[in-house]
Enzyme design. Structure first.
Site, PDB file in Angstrom:
ATOM      1  N   GLY A   1       0.824  -1.202   0.000  1.00 56.23           N
ATOM      2  CA  GLY A   1       0.000   0.000   0.000  1.00 56.23           C
ATOM      3  C   GLY A   1       0.862   1.257   0.000  1.00 56.23           C
ATOM      4  O   GLY A   1       1.983   1.277  -0.546  1.00 56.23           O
ATOM      5  N   SER A   2       0.378   2.254   0.701  1.00 52.61           N
ATOM      6  CA  SER A   2       1.036   3.565   0.637  1.00 52.61           C
ATOM      7  C   SER A   2       2.409   3.598   1.281  1.00 52.61           C
ATOM      8  O   SER A   2       3.163   4.536   1.074  1.00 52.61           O
ATOM      9  CB  SER A   2       0.149   4.620   1.294  1.00 52.61           C
ATOM     10  OG  SER A   2      -1.075   4.691   0.613  1.00 52.61           O
ATOM     11  N   THR A   3       2.747   2.617   2.085  1.00 50.92           N
ATOM     12  CA  THR A   3       4.103   2.636   2.653  1.00 50.92           C
ATOM     13  C   THR A   3       5.132   2.550   1.534  1.00 50.92           C
ATOM     14  O   THR A   3       6.263   2.984   1.692  1.00 50.92           O
ATOM     15  CB  THR A   3       4.333   1.479   3.650  1.00 50.92           C
ATOM     16  OG1 THR A   3       4.050   0.252   2.996  1.00 50.92           O
ATOM     17  CG2 THR A   3       3.443   1.627   4.872  1.00 50.92           C
TER      18      THR A   3
ATOM     19  N   LYS B   1       5.130   4.337  -0.916  1.00 55.40           N
ATOM     20  CA  LYS B   1       5.420   5.701  -1.367  1.00 55.40           C
ATOM     21  C   LYS B   1       6.769   6.183  -0.841  1.00 55.40           C
ATOM     22  O   LYS B   1       7.360   7.116  -1.398  1.00 55.40           O
ATOM     23  CB  LYS B   1       4.302   6.650  -0.933  1.00 55.40           C
ATOM     24  CG  LYS B   1       3.032   6.442  -1.762  1.00 55.40           C
ATOM     25  CD  LYS B   1       1.850   7.222  -1.241  1.00 55.40           C
ATOM     26  CE  LYS B   1       0.587   6.837  -2.002  1.00 55.40           C
ATOM     27  NZ  LYS B   1      -0.625   7.208  -1.271  1.00 55.40           N
TER      28      LYS B   1
END
Lengths: 495, 489
Positions: free
Chosen positions: B220-222, B224
């Site tokens: 997921g966004s980790t 990023k």
């Protein structure tokens, strides 16, 4: 069997005998001491097992040892009474083997019981049954000693024994598997309360048959038949019955897939033929037949091929179904035991499947090491050699043949068992006499030893002094004058 | 007839001699081969009878795995203090099922057969001392482990927590829930062992799976953090403007990629995009960077390494093939084929915390002799040898993460500890819009002198279902671990 002294001269000689023949020592006391020795060894073995297995050491072990000695003493007393001149070493050797077997079975019981507890199952120790079988076997042992008071009487039942033996041997093959098969071996007779392996008894019955048959037909065998390439072959009609008998029992065994017993029978028949005829040609012929039979069997039966493959490299077929797992485990045990062994109760013989029956010698090799295994082999050799000595000494040909056969069987069995376990020959699965768990084997081998004792008794018994012939009393009127010895000088003659 | 009888007697003698000769060959000549054959389980049983070494924790030498004398043939029984809590660390040691986890990877030391223990073994043999195995001291900090485990189990979450010391790569905590009790597998009662083993394997939640290192998840966004690092390395600053649009089309497809909750990005800069975890800008960043730069940065974080051991084997993480712009867009926000282990996810934060250099994670601090004297100490080593981002860029990313933490919800915040973090809410499954997402939180603290980096994953959003986010579900647990390390509990 010629009498050494002319019968008519005997009464007179007896009257003047100033130096009567020395009593032949019966050696019964030697036997008793040796039995005590065996009981002590067995008791110590039991103590070692209990100590190494961290069981509670109690006085009950002592009582067990004494009970064992008691049972043996009973057998000893029977020998003392009914076969007083029997070989004194046979029974103690057998008792020691039996005792070691009991201790070993108990030791494997302990391991299996612990495993059963871990799996949350119940385990019935096998040793209680084995103790019971030991007592029953000893009873039969005594019965045989009493009933067969002269082994020569067995010749009268030669054909009966042969017939019963073949039927007993064939029965499991003919019966449905539900009544005859245990663990894939169709050699059992399952009765309501217990099971027996008739083959074990057939072994003895057939030996009696062969011995009596060979004795009666011995002269015919000695007569040469055709000459073939400079070798005198026996005549076909003399060969006939014996070949048929041999092929019947071997056929049955192949049908029952019991290779070990088959090998045993074949070799015993061969040896008895050789002894009876004193001609090597029988052995050569037999071995040729055997080689041909082996090749045929190898090509015909997958289970034979599997056995050979396992024998050549048990580690290679380790994981296969019916592969070398059992043999390899046995070898691991033997290797772990090494020269001195792990100590009684300190090894893991229970890791070998069938450790208490076919592989009990592997268990002994593991816990007692090469030294222990060699000692056990020596005990068997001692029994067989003593038996052979009796066969040599006994005066009748039937006794010689039967004794030789019985003695050879003892060694042959152990050769098949230990040879199989130690990868000397393909593993065939028969029991080690007296050691292995199993009532039939124990009973049959005790009967075998009873017969050996009987033969050894006959061999060592001093030639029976013929009883003074009871002269038929003639009516006094028709009696003629009898010359009577002159009375001492002072007395008068009395006519 | 006596002549043939004598010959048969000789034959009998020969047969027994043959047996003896063969037995000599087996039991004397070949004995060692058979004794040491790997299939000879007697050797194994001997090993079970030896006093196995202890597994102890770093900080106070707390004993995690030990042996007790047992009154049976095995002599010793393995016992685990706080079995389920430390099961992902210690593994298990079972007679029927062998060893797992650290018990397996450090088996040589623990059972005493390691060459480094050779001299001692020799002296044991000479002095007749009961041979015993060496001990293993771990890098685990019991306080962190306990804080994370307790909170995870208390909430009933399925997932994992990993905590690292960023400067050294030492693993401070490795939690996987639900867990199992290795004590049951070490039982000497075969039935208890079998029952426990079967129950664990039948459990659909797979309690024996070490989720921290053996399972990979979409990050997921980790993810990023990786994209951001690549962007920074590409020369862009935190104030680079971004596209605040609520959604964008995946290039070459008609699929729409939207921000969380479908809203427009609240900010206009790169820094804002990370703080608010806007998807569209990161997808576009990744697309602009291209596969090579993304892959290179990911590799420098350790993603894609297939032979990592801690010393247990770690499942390889991957960014996937990145073979199209669409794939780059999705992968840039941690979707599509990106799969990270929680350990790798923790490495993302730890690498930023360590000024851009990833340190090799390690669980074993030192190998000790039976008398606890040190035989070997492990020193920190770099994971890839190449920094994932420069230390100045790392400082920039750290500030961006501090900002991110500022917008992150969830409990456990303490005013005295400054955390830099990134949350993640990873959609997964075949019907991703209606499957509860995995909640992630990866962080390090204190931001200016990082002592601990932590990654948390709560599978399927824990108890929040579709509404779960990294912030609401996972952050609290990560903060609890950080607080345990820095705030004394």
């Amino acid at each position: 069997m010629g009498q050494p002294v002319a019968r008519s001269a005997e009464p007179l000689a007896a009257q003047f005998q100033t130096n009567p023949p020395r009593e032949v020592p019966t050696r019964r006391n030697t036997e008793l001491v040796l039995l005590g020795f065996a009981a002590v060894i067995v008791t110590i073995a039991l103590v070692l097992v209990e100590a190494n297995q961290e069981q509670e050491l109690t006085a009950s072990i002592l009582w067990l040892g004494l009970a064992y000695l008691g049972v043996l003493t009973a057998a000893h007393l029977a020998v003392r009474k009914w076969a007083p001149y029997a070989d004194p070493v046979l029974l103690p050797c057998v008792a020691l083997l039996n005792g070691i077997g009991l201790v070993m079975i108990h030791r494997i019981d302990l391991a299996l019981a612990e495993r059963a507890v871990q799996n949350g199952k119940d385990y019935t120790p096998a040793v209680t049954a084995q103790v019971l079988f030991t007592v029953i076997s000893l009873v039969f042992f005594v019965v045989v000693l009493i009933v067969v008071n002269d082994h020569r009487t067995l010749t009268r039942y030669g054909y009966t024994a042969g017939l019963v033996g073949i039927v007993a041997l064939a029965l499991p093959a003919l019966l449905p598997s539900s009544l005859s098969e245990v663990n894939g071996a169709k050699v059992w007779l399952k009765l309501p309360f217990f099971s027996i392996q008739p083959g074990e008894f057939a072994k003895i019955l057939l030996m009696i048959f062969f011995a009596s048959f060979l004795v009666s037909k011995r002269d015919l065998f000695m007569v040469a038949g055709k000459k073939l390439v400079g070798v005198e072959l026996p005549r076909a009609r003399d060969l006939g019955p014996i070949l048929i008998a041999a092929f019947v029992c071997i056929g049955i065994l192949v049908f029952e897939k019991d290779l070990g017993t088959s090998l045993l029978f074949f070799s015993v028949i061969l040896v008895m033929l050789y002894v009876a005829t004193e001609r090597v040609i029988w052995v050569v012929l037999g071995l040729s037949f055997f080689a041909v039979g082996c090749i045929i069997a190898y090509n015909l039966f997958t289970h034979v091929q599997q056995r050979v493959a396992n024998w050549l490299d048990p580690l290679a077929t380790y994981d296969q179904a019916g592969g070398g797992y059992q043999l390899a485990q046995g070898l691991f045990g033997l290797g772990t035991g090494g020269v001195g062994g792990t100590g009684l109760g300190a090894g893991r013989p229970d890791m070998v499947p069938e450790a208490a029956t076919d592989f009990i010698t592997a268990a002994i090799g593991e816990e007692l090491g090469f030294i222990g295994l060699a000692a056990v082999l020596m005990l068997y050799l001692l029994v067989a050699m003593r038996g052979m000595r009796s066969a040599l000494a006994v005066r009748d040909t039937f006794g010689k043949l039967l004794g030789g056969g019985l003695a050879f069987t003892m060694v042959m069995q152990i050769f098949v068992v230990v040879g199989g376990v130690t990868k000397l020959i393909p593993e065939t699965g028969i029991t080690a006499p007296f050691l292995s768990k199993g009532g039939s084997s124990l009973l049959a081998n005790y009967i075998l030893v009873a017969l050996l004792l009987r033969i050894s008794d006959a061999a060592r018994k001093p030639a029976a002094r013929p009883k003074p012939q009871q002269q038929p009393q003639a009516p006094i009127a028709e009696a003629h004058t009898v010359l009577v010895q002159r009375p001492p000088a002072d007395g008068g003659a009395q006519a | 007839m006596n002549t043939p009888l004598r010959k048969v007697g000789m034959a009998m003698l020969v047969m027994v001699v043959l047996l003896l000769a063969n037995a000599t060959y087996i039991q004397v000549v070949k004995a060692d081969d058979y004794r040491t054959d790997s299939r000879n389980a007697r050797v194994l049983y001997d090993e079970f009878a030896r006093q196995r070494g202890k597994i102890v924790s770093q900080a106070n030498g707390e004993v995690l795995a030990s042996v007790d004398p047992s009154n049976d043939k095995y002599k010793y029984i393995r016992t685990y203090a706080d079995g389920p809590m430390y099961a992902p660390v210690t593994g298990y040691y079972s007679i029927n099922y062998g060893a797992g986890g650290l018990e397996r990877s450090e088996d040589d030391v623990l059972n005493g057969s390691d060459p480094r223990l050779f001299v001692r073994r020799l002296s044991d043999m000479v002095t007749g001392r009961d041979p015993s195995g060496g001990n293993v001291r771990l890098t685990i900090d019991p306080a962190v482990q306990k804080a994370a485990y307790d909170l995870m189990t208390q909430k009933g979450y399925t997932g994992a927590v990993v905590a690292l010391e960023p400067k050294t790569g030492r693993i401070l905590a490795m939690v996987s829930t639900p867990s199992y009790d290795p004590n049951q597998l070490a039982s000497h009662t075969s039935k208890a062992q079998t029952d426990a083993w079967n129950a664990n394997n039948k459990d659909p939640k797979k309690p024996m799976l070490n989720r921290a290192i053996s399972e990979t998840y979409p990050p997921g966004s980790t993810m990023k953090l990786v994209t951001a690092a690549a962007v920074l390395e590409d020369g862009k600053g935190p104030d680079t403007p971004i596209d605040p649009a609520p959604n964008t089309k995946l290039p070459g497809t008609s699929i729409t990629l939207e921000n969380y909750a479908g809203g427009a990005c609240p900010g206009t800069t790169f820094k804002d995009a990370l703080a608010h975890s806007c998807n569209v800008p990161f997808a576009q960043f990744a697309g602009a960077l291209g596969a090579d730069k993304m892959k290179k940065t990911a590799a420098n974080f350790g993603i894609g390494q297939t032979d990592l051991t801690v010393p247990m084997k770690v499942a390889p993480s991957t960014v996937g093939p990145l073979d199209s712009q669409g794939a780059l867009y999705q992968s840039g926000i941690g979707q599509r084929d990106v799969r990270l282990t929680p350990l790798q996810d923790c490495l993302l934060a730890a690498t930023v915390a360590n000024g851009g250099m990833a340190m090799k994670p390690q669980l074993v601090q030192s190998v000790l002799a039976p008398d606890l004297s040190t035989i070997e100490d492990y020193s920190p080593t770099e994971l890839t040898g190449t920094a994932a981002l420069s230390s100045s860029n790392a400082a920039i990313l750290k500030d961006m993460m501090i900002a991110s933490e500022g917008f992150t919800k969830g409990g456990g915040k303490r005013p005295d500890i400054q955390i830099a973090s990134k949350t993640g809410t990873a959609e997964h499954g075949t019907d991703s819009k209606n499957t509860a997402p995995h909640a992630w939180y990866t962080a390090f603290a204190p931001a200016n002198d990082p002592q601990i980096a932590v990654a948390v994953i709560v599978e399927d959003g824990g108890n929040r279902g579709l509404a779960a986010t990294g912030g609401t579900v996972a952050a609290e647990i990560g903060r609890a671990a950080i607080n345990a390390k820095l705030g004394g509990g």
